[in-house]
Write an enzyme that holds these catalytic residues in place. Structure first.
Site, mmCIF file in Angstrom:
data_model
loop_
_atom_site.group_PDB
_atom_site.id
_atom_site.type_symbol
_atom_site.label_atom_id
_atom_site.label_comp_id
_atom_site.label_asym_id
_atom_site.label_seq_id
_atom_site.Cartn_x
_atom_site.Cartn_y
_atom_site.Cartn_z
ATOM 1 N N LYS A 87 8.680 7.073 -5.331
ATOM 2 C CA LYS A 87 8.553 5.615 -5.171
ATOM 3 C C LYS A 87 8.872 4.919 -6.500
ATOM 4 O O LYS A 87 9.615 3.933 -6.540
ATOM 5 C CB LYS A 87 7.136 5.248 -4.711
ATOM 6 N N GLN A 146 -2.204 5.231 -3.371
ATOM 7 C CA GLN A 146 -1.658 6.395 -2.645
ATOM 8 C C GLN A 146 -2.783 7.100 -1.877
ATOM 9 O O GLN A 146 -3.819 7.435 -2.438
ATOM 10 C CB GLN A 146 -0.997 7.358 -3.648
ATOM 11 N N ASP A 158 1.704 -1.995 1.317
ATOM 12 C CA ASP A 158 1.629 -0.917 2.312
ATOM 13 C C ASP A 158 1.309 -1.472 3.706
ATOM 14 O O ASP A 158 1.448 -0.760 4.701
ATOM 15 C CB ASP A 158 0.535 0.088 1.911
#
Ligand code: NAD
Length: 303
Positions: A56, A100, A123
């Protein structure tokens, strides 16, 4: 059709999207005299998570997006993590925040997600963004299902009335995927670990999405002829007598289904690159909104 032509190249679609994202990053810099900024928090030592975060950040860098990487030890308390998030929420130069997952067991993922500013929730997991998606008025959409939808709509020009079966009901993939396909006028079935006669549902799918986390469980007996199969699963097979090296496989037995499908995403190289491209898209969207700009969503036509 040759089997090779049936493979959906996720990298191709990711590049196609990133080609549209990149100039928005450049324009942002010229307009606001700062780079778009994505903060990524990783708690613990999970090797797979480390690889995902690295990929990412690399893609962010390539697209002129600044990244802040915060790596915290496994024993970090929920309170300490909460403080990090609050500080990023308050920092006007941070546009997007990603924590994460999975988190170590002693930290509540729900509490952590709730503490992210919904306007920086790239997200798309915050309840406000989740609710908006289900109300048909999406803001930030979870990256993996968004990537899947982008691929499906590029491959199938008309998806209205198609029967989509999603195996998996997680908040990260299964549920938002169902909402997106429902909004796209598909008839949607969500299957899960307690579903009876899973095969009978799957075999009726025009679009079959596997998001289970069970290596190669879907073989040709689950798949209707000429279905589009999207394999979200990422499973690492450890070395064995047959395979000397560890390897990544999806939830679909690619070799068994390839002769039957119309199109299929491979693992690796399918959904993974699209997930990262959609994260970049969401970060750019957050940045323009953070600066009070009216952002014309480049994925609008896909929703
Ligand atoms: P999860 O564990 O949260 O959910 C798995 C789902 O599968 C559950 O809803 C469960 O009910 C269902 N399930 C489990 N066993 C089943 C069975 N035998 N039959 C039917 N359903 C069953 O996982 P997740 O976060 O949704 O991820 C699913 C997979 O997708 C994992 O392999 C994960 O690594 C992968 N993933 C990939 C990406 C990507 O970018 N490619 C992103 C997210 C997740």
């Amino acid at each position: 059709m040759k089997n090779l032509d049936k493979i959906i190249d996720g990298k191709y679609y990711a590049d196609k999207l990133l080609k549209k994202v990149h100039p928005l990053c450049e324009n942002f810099f010229l307009k606001f005299n700062r780079k778009i900024c994505l903060a990524v928090i990783l708690v613990g030592e999970d090797p797979a998570s480390r690889v995902y975060v690295k990929n990412k950040l690399l893609t962010a860098e390539k697209n002129n997006i600044k990244s802040i990487e915060i790596i915290l030890p496994t024993e970090t308390s929920e309170d300490e993590l909460h403080k990090e998030i609050v500080s990023l929420n308050e920092d006007m130069t941070v546009d997007g925040i990603l924590v994460q997952l999975p988190l170590p067991k002693h930290i509540s993922e729900k509490n952590v997600i709730n503490s992210i500013d919904p306007n920086k929730d790239v997200d798309g997991f915050h309840p406000i963004n989740f609710g908006k998606l289900y109300m048909g008025n999406p803001n930030f959409i979870p990256c993996t299902p968004l990537g899947c939808l982008y691929v499906i709509k590029n491959e199938l020009k008309q998806i209205t009335g198609k029967h989509a079966v999603i195996i998996g009901r997680s908040n990260i993939v299964g549920k938002p995927m169902a909402s997106l396909l429902l909004s796209s006028n598909c008839t949607v079935t969500i299957a899960h670990s307690k579903t009876k006669n899973l095969k009978e549902h799957c075999i009726r799918a025009d679009i079959l999405i596997a998001a289970v986390g069970c290596p190669e469980m879907i073989d040709d007996t689950y798949v209707k002829k000429d279905a589009i199969v999207v394999d979200v699963g990422i499973n690492r097979l450890e070395p064995s007598e047959e395979n000397k090296k560890s390897k990544l496989v999806g939830d679909v037995n690619f070799t068994k289904v390839i002769n039957k499908v119309k199109k299929i995403t491979p693992v690796p190289g399918g959904v993974g690159p699209m997930t990262i491209a959609c994260l970049m898209h969401n970060t750019v969207k957050a940045a323009y909104k953070n600066e009070g700009q009216n952002f014309i969503d480049i994925l609008e036509g896909y929703l």
